[in-house]
Design a protein around this motif. Structure first.
Motif, PDB file in Angstrom:
ATOM      1  N   ASP A   1       0.922  -1.123   0.127  1.00 23.58           N
ATOM      2  CA  ASP A   1       0.132   0.165  -0.016  1.00 23.58           C
ATOM      3  C   ASP A   1       0.848   1.095  -0.025  1.00 23.58           C
ATOM      4  O   ASP A   1       0.450   2.390  -0.513  1.00 23.58           O
ATOM      5  CB  ASP A   1      -1.004   0.002   1.249  1.00 23.58           C
ATOM      6  CG  ASP A   1      -2.251  -0.897   1.139  1.00 23.58           C
ATOM      7  OD1 ASP A   1      -2.386  -1.301  -0.284  1.00 23.58           O
ATOM      8  OD2 ASP A   1      -2.957  -1.464   1.916  1.00 23.58           O
TER       9      ASP A   1
ATOM     10  N   ARG B   1       1.885   1.797  -3.412  1.00 20.92           N
ATOM     11  CA  ARG B   1       0.960   2.579  -4.151  1.00 20.92           C
ATOM     12  C   ARG B   1       0.586   3.904  -3.995  1.00 20.92           C
ATOM     13  O   ARG B   1       0.442   4.735  -4.898  1.00 20.92           O
ATOM     14  CB  ARG B   1      -0.594   1.566  -3.710  1.00 20.92           C
ATOM     15  CG  ARG B   1      -0.702   0.343  -4.384  1.00 20.92           C
ATOM     16  CD  ARG B   1      -2.057   0.057  -4.231  1.00 20.92           C
ATOM     17  NE  ARG B   1      -2.326  -1.586  -4.840  1.00 20.92           N
ATOM     18  CZ  ARG B   1      -2.153  -2.520  -4.004  1.00 20.92           C
ATOM     19  NH1 ARG B   1      -1.982  -2.489  -2.390  1.00 20.92           N
ATOM     20  NH2 ARG B   1      -2.285  -3.803  -4.506  1.00 20.92           N
TER      21      ARG B   1
ATOM     22  N   GLN C   1       3.582   5.731  -5.632  1.00 21.59           N
ATOM     23  CA  GLN C   1       3.138   5.587  -7.205  1.00 21.59           C
ATOM     24  C   GLN C   1       2.314   6.726  -7.500  1.00 21.59           C
ATOM     25  O   GLN C   1       2.429   7.428  -8.411  1.00 21.59           O
ATOM     26  CB  GLN C   1       2.708   4.325  -7.560  1.00 21.59           C
ATOM     27  CG  GLN C   1       2.314   4.037  -9.100  1.00 21.59           C
ATOM     28  CD  GLN C   1       3.610   4.325  -9.862  1.00 21.59           C
ATOM     29  OE1 GLN C   1       4.676   3.717  -9.698  1.00 21.59           O
ATOM     30  NE2 GLN C   1       3.775   5.239 -10.940  1.00 21.59           N
ATOM     31  N   ALA C   2       1.333   6.862  -6.734  1.00 19.92           N
ATOM     32  CA  ALA C   2       0.054   7.893  -7.104  1.00 19.92           C
ATOM     33  C   ALA C   2       0.989   9.201  -6.964  1.00 19.92           C
ATOM     34  O   ALA C   2       0.350  10.249  -7.575  1.00 19.92           O
ATOM     35  CB  ALA C   2      -0.908   7.706  -6.114  1.00 19.92           C
TER      36      ALA C   2
ATOM     37  N   ASN D   1      -8.102  12.030  -9.445  1.00 14.99           N
ATOM     38  CA  ASN D   1      -8.124  10.633  -9.350  1.00 14.99           C
ATOM     39  C   ASN D   1      -6.871  10.059  -8.441  1.00 14.99           C
ATOM     40  O   ASN D   1      -6.476   9.498  -7.658  1.00 14.99           O
ATOM     41  CB  ASN D   1      -7.951   9.973 -10.615  1.00 14.99           C
ATOM     42  CG  ASN D   1      -8.730   8.712 -10.542  1.00 14.99           C
ATOM     43  OD1 ASN D   1      -9.432   8.455  -9.654  1.00 14.99           O
ATOM     44  ND2 ASN D   1      -8.551   7.677 -11.646  1.00 14.99           N
TER      45      ASN D   1
ATOM     46  N   GLY E   1      -6.869  11.156  -5.052  1.00 13.80           N
ATOM     47  CA  GLY E   1      -7.890  10.383  -4.423  1.00 13.80           C
ATOM     48  C   GLY E   1      -6.954   8.993  -3.738  1.00 13.80           C
ATOM     49  O   GLY E   1      -7.346   8.505  -2.776  1.00 13.80           O
ATOM     50  N   VAL E   2      -6.198   8.549  -4.711  1.00 16.07           N
ATOM     51  CA  VAL E   2      -5.881   7.236  -4.485  1.00 16.07           C
ATOM     52  C   VAL E   2      -4.802   7.686  -3.273  1.00 16.07           C
ATOM     53  O   VAL E   2      -4.800   6.778  -2.181  1.00 16.07           O
ATOM     54  CB  VAL E   2      -4.814   6.884  -5.430  1.00 16.07           C
ATOM     55  CG1 VAL E   2      -4.054   5.525  -5.062  1.00 16.07           C
ATOM     56  CG2 VAL E   2      -5.813   6.368  -6.779  1.00 16.07           C
TER      57      VAL E   2
ATOM     58  N   GLY F   1      -7.124   7.881  -0.341  1.00 14.99           N
ATOM     59  CA  GLY F   1      -7.811   6.623   0.049  1.00 14.99           C
ATOM     60  C   GLY F   1      -6.972   5.513   0.829  1.00 14.99           C
ATOM     61  O   GLY F   1      -7.252   5.051   1.871  1.00 14.99           O
ATOM     62  N   TYR F   2      -5.727   5.417   0.085  1.00 10.67           N
ATOM     63  CA  TYR F   2      -4.887   4.258   0.721  1.00 10.67           C
ATOM     64  C   TYR F   2      -4.239   4.789   2.138  1.00 10.67           C
ATOM     65  O   TYR F   2      -4.460   3.947   3.369  1.00 10.67           O
ATOM     66  CB  TYR F   2      -3.775   4.076  -0.034  1.00 10.67           C
ATOM     67  CG  TYR F   2      -4.161   3.084  -1.231  1.00 10.67           C
ATOM     68  CD1 TYR F   2      -4.206   1.736  -0.877  1.00 10.67           C
ATOM     69  CD2 TYR F   2      -4.202   3.435  -2.612  1.00 10.67           C
ATOM     70  CE1 TYR F   2      -4.568   0.916  -1.863  1.00 10.67           C
ATOM     71  CE2 TYR F   2      -4.685   2.414  -3.495  1.00 10.67           C
ATOM     72  CZ  TYR F   2      -4.745   1.213  -3.211  1.00 10.67           C
ATOM     73  OH  TYR F   2      -5.207   0.285  -4.166  1.00 10.67           O
TER      74      TYR F   2
ATOM     75  N   GLU G   1      -6.036   6.754   4.329  1.00  6.56           N
ATOM     76  CA  GLU G   1      -6.947   6.393   5.438  1.00  6.56           C
ATOM     77  C   GLU G   1      -7.052   5.009   5.593  1.00  6.56           C
ATOM     78  O   GLU G   1      -7.373   4.781   6.882  1.00  6.56           O
ATOM     79  CB  GLU G   1      -8.413   6.959   4.532  1.00  6.56           C
ATOM     80  CG  GLU G   1      -8.564   8.552   4.757  1.00  6.56           C
ATOM     81  CD  GLU G   1     -10.056   8.994   4.126  1.00  6.56           C
ATOM     82  OE1 GLU G   1     -10.680   8.133   3.984  1.00  6.56           O
ATOM     83  OE2 GLU G   1      -9.731  10.083   3.595  1.00  6.56           O
ATOM     84  N   MET G   2      -6.758   4.271   4.663  1.00 10.53           N
ATOM     85  CA  MET G   2      -6.996   2.777   5.043  1.00 10.53           C
ATOM     86  C   MET G   2      -5.801   2.153   6.035  1.00 10.53           C
ATOM     87  O   MET G   2      -6.149   1.615   7.002  1.00 10.53           O
ATOM     88  CB  MET G   2      -6.879   1.882   3.871  1.00 10.53           C
ATOM     89  CG  MET G   2      -8.223   1.529   3.078  1.00 10.53           C
ATOM     90  SD  MET G   2      -8.023   0.010   2.146  1.00 10.53           S
ATOM     91  CE  MET G   2      -7.653   0.601   0.646  1.00 10.53           C
TER      92      MET G   2
ATOM     93  N   GLU H   1      -6.459   3.620   9.530  1.00 11.30           N
ATOM     94  CA  GLU H   1      -7.448   2.865  10.306  1.00 11.30           C
ATOM     95  C   GLU H   1      -6.672   1.580  10.741  1.00 11.30           C
ATOM     96  O   GLU H   1      -6.893   1.195  12.115  1.00 11.30           O
ATOM     97  CB  GLU H   1      -8.637   2.393   9.389  1.00 11.30           C
ATOM     98  CG  GLU H   1      -9.763   3.198   9.121  1.00 11.30           C
ATOM     99  CD  GLU H   1     -10.858   2.761   8.067  1.00 11.30           C
ATOM    100  OE1 GLU H   1     -10.471   1.369   7.597  1.00 11.30           O
ATOM    101  OE2 GLU H   1     -11.252   3.472   7.287  1.00 11.30           O
ATOM    102  N   ASP H   2      -5.895   1.143  10.052  1.00  7.23           N
ATOM    103  CA  ASP H   2      -5.061  -0.343  10.705  1.00  7.23           C
ATOM    104  C   ASP H   2      -4.183  -0.016  11.429  1.00  7.23           C
ATOM    105  O   ASP H   2      -4.099  -0.866  12.569  1.00  7.23           O
ATOM    106  CB  ASP H   2      -4.314  -0.829   9.218  1.00  7.23           C
ATOM    107  CG  ASP H   2      -5.008  -1.444   8.154  1.00  7.23           C
ATOM    108  OD1 ASP H   2      -6.532  -1.529   8.462  1.00  7.23           O
ATOM    109  OD2 ASP H   2      -4.765  -1.803   7.108  1.00  7.23           O
TER     110      ASP H   2
END
Lengths: 663, 121
Positions: A51, A54, A57-58, A95, A98-99, A102-103, A105-106, A109-110
């Motif tokens: 992640d 990612r 990369q974004a 976009n 946003g990636v 989004g990641y 935020e995930m 959480e973890d």
């Protein structure tokens, strides 16, 4: 009238400034991602590498998008209109951001679940999310469907994004433009006035008319025309007088004038040219000649206006670059940036640099015992000496942090000899501590000692921060490593990582080597004590000439060459003729190579209890008669030997020779 | 357990959205273009479709029109997703038969609220 090379350069400079503004928040995300990766990769209980990649990369995608848009290299569908192009650009940008959000935020959480106490990791994630949301919000404001005016806080990004698009639009419209102008025709004869006006309108110009000199001046003051066609013979105020008034008026002076005269009066025409008329037309006016002269004059004015406009933009760009870099860079680097088309990628990115960190040893304790005013004076003395040295060697001062300096070599401009210059600069800085301390002593301030850490590697370089506050800076694991290396130094010492030594073109005179381990790096890293630099710099840490204490008549020793670890059997007799804290003067009858490693024993084997001095030849001294003189840098010397040698020197009040550093 | 079909061509968006929905307890199936979206909607019979509008092979508007025009799939709720934050996009999506509309990047809380409203009415 396009394609002046100068135009391209100005446009390039402008796009650079815009890119820099656009990329600042995006680079800030890249910086945070780097920190996150470094921080989270260490956690065994939290598998998130995919992640993180990612997100990384974004954030690269985001940066590439902005770059491609600015370079005009976006692959839009061929039939796309400007609005559609905008929409596609914003779509792709939203976009990618946003990636990242989004990641992140995930992961947040973890991480909150797995390690709620990992404040550092949680903070990095929250900052990444906040920064992403901020950019999204700003994009919404710039490209929102409703035409609401953007808020004050996002004004800079807004105006810049619009400016980028507008600049392309402007280029298109200019290509189609034909020369036409806003002309003022002045004549007291109505039929002449109508005739000229009619002819010029047919040629595509806009015309206004004035029937007297006074009226003409009023109309010019009210709205400045591109060109005035001025009759010479008028009743109330003749053309010559109008010209004279115009030339004395600040505002009217620049308006070009073509004088129209019925007199074939060469003398009158010449006088008009003298007071600044651009050209003369003789009545009755030939339409072809009229067209040619008017066009020539308008073109010239357009050039002039354009020149002024570009001059203005160029100055704005220069002022910007000076503002950003002037405080941190030497004048000649700023000059290179300004003069070279490709000298600078303002956007920044990953780059190999040599990082230098310095600090004053024991400064915290010292500062507590000092009056605050003295403390500042002391620091200013110190920075005042160090800054010019850093700039002289092409270093970029990233930051003064309390008593510490963070400087980089290799950004914004990369050179072949970045590591060399960093080492040379570090040596000169250590040598300059003498000047600093002399000044401090003069002012009744205590002496200080500085340690310098050097390291070379890839870091993220760029304008990092938020839109409101950003600075040219660096982040990355090699920065942290430099700080760690620096923490091992003692006063007067330079420690450099093996990476810096590998990158240095000149041979480096090394003292002792140690291995240190750093956070996030599996294998320990070799760090070296720096004693000097060989050709072409030929400089040692110690100022040999001044601090050498003579030994008269000389201490007889025998020298053995160390090749590898083995000691050559053939010993050579020599004399130690002078000694300083870290160097020896040697005199012998045989020539020796520079950088030869030597083992030095007392000629009387028992005198030093079978122990030796290890040293390296760093410089050749003058050759006297059959003797060769050398300066050797001490790499190790047992304490009893130091004491013994010191007892042979001739300055009674000298302090004990300083012990060698064991890093 | 509500079943969500995510139709999205961008790999990272697809991965992210599906994982975030799974965490919230949804059963998730994926499609990468408009045609695959239609096929999976018929075969897997989801409760709701999250349909990206700019898709290859068959774009989201066409896919929505076909899904809503087919008796077998017309009762499946569709939320249109697009990154073009324009008023006209919203109108176009609703016109094509979508039940609701949301903009990318996804605000997960807002999206979950919209899903909840559609599934409970």
């Amino acid at each position: 009238m396009t394609d002046l090379p100068e135009n391209n350069r100005i446009e390039n400079a402008r796009v650079d400034v815009l890119r820099q503004e656009l990329l600042a928040p995006i680079l800030s995300i890249a910086g945070h991602t780097e920190l996150l990766k470094e921080h989270l990769a260490d956690r065994k209980d939290f598998d998130c590498l995919d992640d993180l990649m990612r997100i990384e990369q974004a954030s690269y995608d985001t940066r590439n998008l902005v770059n491609a848009m600015l370079e005009g290299e976006m692959n839009y569908p061929s039939q796309a209109t400007r609005d559609e192009q905008r929409a596609i650009f914003v779509h792709d940008l939203r976009n990618a951001i946003g990636v990242v959000a989004g990641y992140s935020e995930m992961l947040l959480e973890d991480l909150t679940e797995v390690a709620p106490n990992d404040v550092e990791g949680i903070t990095y994630l929250e900052q990444t999310i906040a920064e992403s949301n901020r950019i999204l919000l700003q994009l919404d404001q710039v490209f929102s469907t409703t035409d609401s005016t953007p808020s004050q806080s996002s004004k800079s990004l807004t105006s810049d994004l619009s400016a980028v698009f507008d600049s392309f639009e402007r280029d298109n419209s200019e290509a189609k433009e034909s020369i036409s102008g806003n002309l003022l025709i002045v004549d007291d004869n109505e039929s002449n006035l109508n005739l000229l006006s009619h002819q010029l309108r047919k040629q595509g110009h806009q015309t206004r008319t004035a029937s007297s000199g006074r009226q003409a001046l009023e109309m010019m003051a009210e709205q400045s025309p591109d060109l005035v066609l001025l009759d010479l013979l008028m009743s109330d105020m003749n053309g010559f007088e109008v010209l004279q008034v115009m030339r004395k008026d600040e505002k009217l002076r620049a308006i070009p004038v073509i004088v129209v005269t019925g007199l074939q009066d060469k003398e009158g025409a010449a006088r008009c040219i003298e007071v600044g008329a651009f050209d003369i037309l003789i009545k009755p006016v030939n339409p072809m000649l009229l067209k040619a002269r008017v066009t020539a004059c308008l073109e010239r004015k357009a050039w002039h206006d354009k020149e002024k406009e570009y001059q203005g933009e160029l100055e704005k760009s220069y002022a910007f670059i000076r503002k950003v870099f002037g405080r941190y860079l030497s004048d000649d680097i700023v000059k290179t940036i300004l003069e070279d088309d490709d000298g600078l990628q303002l956007g920044g990115g990953k780059q190999k640099v040599t990082v230098m960190m310095t600090d004053i040893r024991g400064f915290t304790a010292l500062s507590q015992s000092l009056d605050p005013v003295d403390c500042v004076t002391l620091l200013n003395n110190y920075f005042g000496v160090m800054t010019p040295l850093l700039l002289k060697h092409g270093g970029t001062i990233d930051e003064f942090l309390g008593d510490a300096i963070l400087a980089i070599f290799g950004a914004p401009i990369k050179r072949e000899d970045d590591a060399d210059r960093a080492l040379l600069c570090a040596i000169e800085m250590q040598r300059a501590m003498k000047t600093v301390n002399a000044k401090n002593q003069q002012m009744g301030l205590p002496p200080i000692q500085m340690g310098i850490g050097l390291n070379t590697g890839e870091v993220v370089v760029g304008n990092i921060g938020s839109i409101d506050r950003s600075k040219y800076g660096i982040v990355g694991h090699h920065v942290n490593l430099t700080s760690r290396i620096e923490s091992f130094t003692i006063g007067g010492q330079i420690l450099a990582s093996e990476y810096t030594i590998q990158d240095c073109g000149a041979e480096v005179v090394l003292g002792e080597t140690a291995e240190v381990s750093a956070k996030g790096v599996k294998d320990p890293i070799k760090i070296h004590d720096i004693l000097g630099l060989a050709e072409p710099y030929c400089i040692t840490l110690e100022e040999t000439a001044e601090s050498m204490l003579p030994i008269d008549p000389g201490l007889p020793v025998s020298l053995a060459e160390l090749s590898g670890k083995a000691i050559d059997k053939d010993a050579l007799s020599a004399l130690i003729t002078a000694v300083s804290q870290q160097s020896l003067h040697l005199r012998c009858s045989e020539p020796l190579q520079r950088f030869t490693n030597l083992s030095i024993s007392h000629s009387d084997n028992t005198a030093w209890g079978n122990e030796q001095i290890y040293a390296k030849i760093t410089a050749k001294g003058p050759r006297l008669k059959q003797h060769y003189n050398y300066i050797a840098s001490i790499t190790s010397c047992p304490e009893p030997i130091r004491k013994h040698i010191q007892s042979l020197t001739h300055t009674p009040n000298q302090n004990d020779l300083r012990g060698k550093v064991n890093a | 357990m509500p079943r969500v079909l995510v139709v999205e061509d961008n790999e990272m968006n697809r991965d992210m959205l599906s994982r975030r929905l799974q965490r919230k307890g949804f059963e998730v199936e994926l499609a990468v273009d408009g045609q695959e979206g239609i096929d999976k909607a018929s075969s897997w019979n989801p409760d709701i479709i999250l349909l990206d509008m700019s898709l290859p092979v068959k774009d989201g508007w066409t896919a929505a029109r076909e899904l809503k025009g087919n008796v077998a799939t017309q009762s499946i709720k569709i939320i249109a997703l697009t990154a073009h934050a324009m008023e006209s996009d919203r109108a176009k999506a609703l016109e094509a038969g979508c039940d609701d509309y949301d903009t990318k990047p996804i605000d997960l809380k807002r999206l979950l609220m919209k899903i909840d409203i559609l599934l409970n009415n």
